[in-house]
Write an enzyme that holds these catalytic residues in place. Structure first.
Site, short mmCIF file in Angstrom:
data_model
loop_
_atom_site.label_atom_id
_atom_site.label_comp_id
_atom_site.label_asym_id
_atom_site.label_seq_id
_atom_site.Cartn_x
_atom_site.Cartn_y
_atom_site.Cartn_z
N SER A 1 0.83 -1.20 0.00
CA SER A 1 0.00 0.00 0.00
C SER A 1 0.87 1.26 0.00
CB SER A 1 -0.93 0.01 1.22
OG SER A 1 -0.21 -0.20 2.41
N ASP B 1 5.96 -6.80 2.76
CA ASP B 1 4.94 -7.30 1.82
C ASP B 1 5.61 -7.69 0.50
OD1 ASP B 1 2.31 -7.87 1.33
OD2 ASP B 1 1.64 -5.78 1.19
N LYS C 1 4.72 -11.01 4.04
CA LYS C 1 3.28 -11.22 3.81
C LYS C 1 3.08 -11.46 2.33
CE LYS C 1 0.01 -7.83 3.69
NZ LYS C 1 -0.52 -8.06 2.32
N GLU D 1 -9.19 -9.44 4.64
CA GLU D 1 -9.53 -8.09 4.18
C GLU D 1 -10.91 -8.06 3.52
OE1 GLU D 1 -6.47 -5.95 2.06
OE2 GLU D 1 -7.86 -4.35 1.49
O1 KIV Z 1 -0.45 -3.38 1.83
C1 KIV Z 1 -1.11 -3.25 2.87
O2 KIV Z 1 -1.09 -2.22 3.55
C2 KIV Z 1 -1.94 -4.35 3.29
C3 KIV Z 1 -2.84 -4.15 4.47
C4 KIV Z 1 -4.01 -3.37 4.08
C5 KIV Z 1 -3.21 -5.43 5.11
O3 KIV Z 1 -1.93 -5.39 2.69
#
Ligand code: KIV
Length: 261
Positions: A45, A83, A113, A179
């Site tokens: 994000s 992520d 993640k 989500e």
């Molecule tokens: O990228 C992100 O911030 C996310 C969250 C919304 C869980 O995946």
């Protein structure tokens, strides 16, 4: 001591709820860490919230590494989760292993993640010692495939989401982000799984909640329905900038206090 996957597992068995926030830079990570946020997610994000992209898809590994390093440098206690960006793992298990390894080795993340039903990759990463936070429901990297940012798992689709959650747990994920799904589905998954569930737009029944830091701080023009804005930093920043401009134009800054003799 850094928060570990075992701490999170214990908190679930004790029924202790906890909060996760996204962080993308050093000072924010430092503030959130000192405020006691146990898990910081360097989310893809970052694309929409910091880099000005229209969605998460353009975010690259190099950008994720850059921001993950900055966050990792700011923390003393929080677990840092990096992520996996779009196309860093979707083409092959080898890509996924190599890029997850980079987030840990070069980025300083304690865990990664990844979005979707990537059972084999989760299994492989856990096997080589990289903790994996799974992410199902609305997975923003599939925004085109899903036909937009839409609530997932309504009606008959709930069974599939529940099934994915169980399979990701079996694959070895240490936690799972849920989500944008109906609150009763979020609560059902949290009840059935042994691993912590982290909700965002998934109701109050999950073990933890995550918000995007920009939404919490009021840095974005719009706040999504599921997010809560706790302060209006857009307004605070604009007011501070206007006050500075006024001081400079009036010649009242710098004053005595802010000059060297
Ligand atoms: O990228 C992100 O911030 C996310 C969250 C919304 C869980 O995946």
């Amino acid at each position: 001591m850094t928060v570990t996957i075992h701490d999170l597992r214990s908190w679930k068995s004790e029924g202790r709820r906890w909060a996760m926030l996204t962080a993308y830079d050093f000072p924010t990570a430092q503030i959130l860490d000192r405020a006691g946020i146990p898990v910081l997610l360097v989310g893809d994000s970052v694309g929409r919230n910091v880099l000005g992209y229209a969605n998460e898809l353009p975010v690259t590994m190099e950008e994720m590494l850059h921001h993950t390093r900055a966050v990792a440098r700011g923390v003393e206690h929080a677990m840092v989760v990096g992520d996996m960006p779009f196309m860093s793992f979707q083409a092959s298990i080898e890509d996924g292993v190599r890029n997850a390894g980079r987030l840990v080795k070069e980025g300083g993340a304690h865990a990664v993640k990844l979005e979707g039903a990537q059972f084999d990759l989760v299994h492989r990463l856990v096997d080589i010692g990289i903790p994996v936070m799974a992410h199902i429901g609305l997975t923003p990297q599939s925004v085109y495939g899903l036909g937009g940012y839409r609530v997932q798992g309504r009606g008959e689709a709930a069974a599939k989401v529940l099934d994915q959650a169980h399979s990701l747990e079996k694959s070895g994920a240490f936690s799972i982000v849920l989500e944008a799904m109906p609150a009763d589905l979020g609560a059902e998954i949290a009840k059935e799984l042994q691993i912590p569930t982290i909700g965002i737009g998934a109701g109050s029944g999950t073990d933890a909640q995550v918000l995007v830091i920009n939404d919490l701080l009021g840095l974005n023009e719009k706040v999504p329905k599921f997010a809560k804005q706790y302060v209006d930093l857009r307004q605070t920043i604009a007011t501070a900038a206007e006050a500075f401009v006024a001081d400079v134009e009036a010649g009242t800054f710098p004053d005595e206090e802010h000059v060297y003799s």
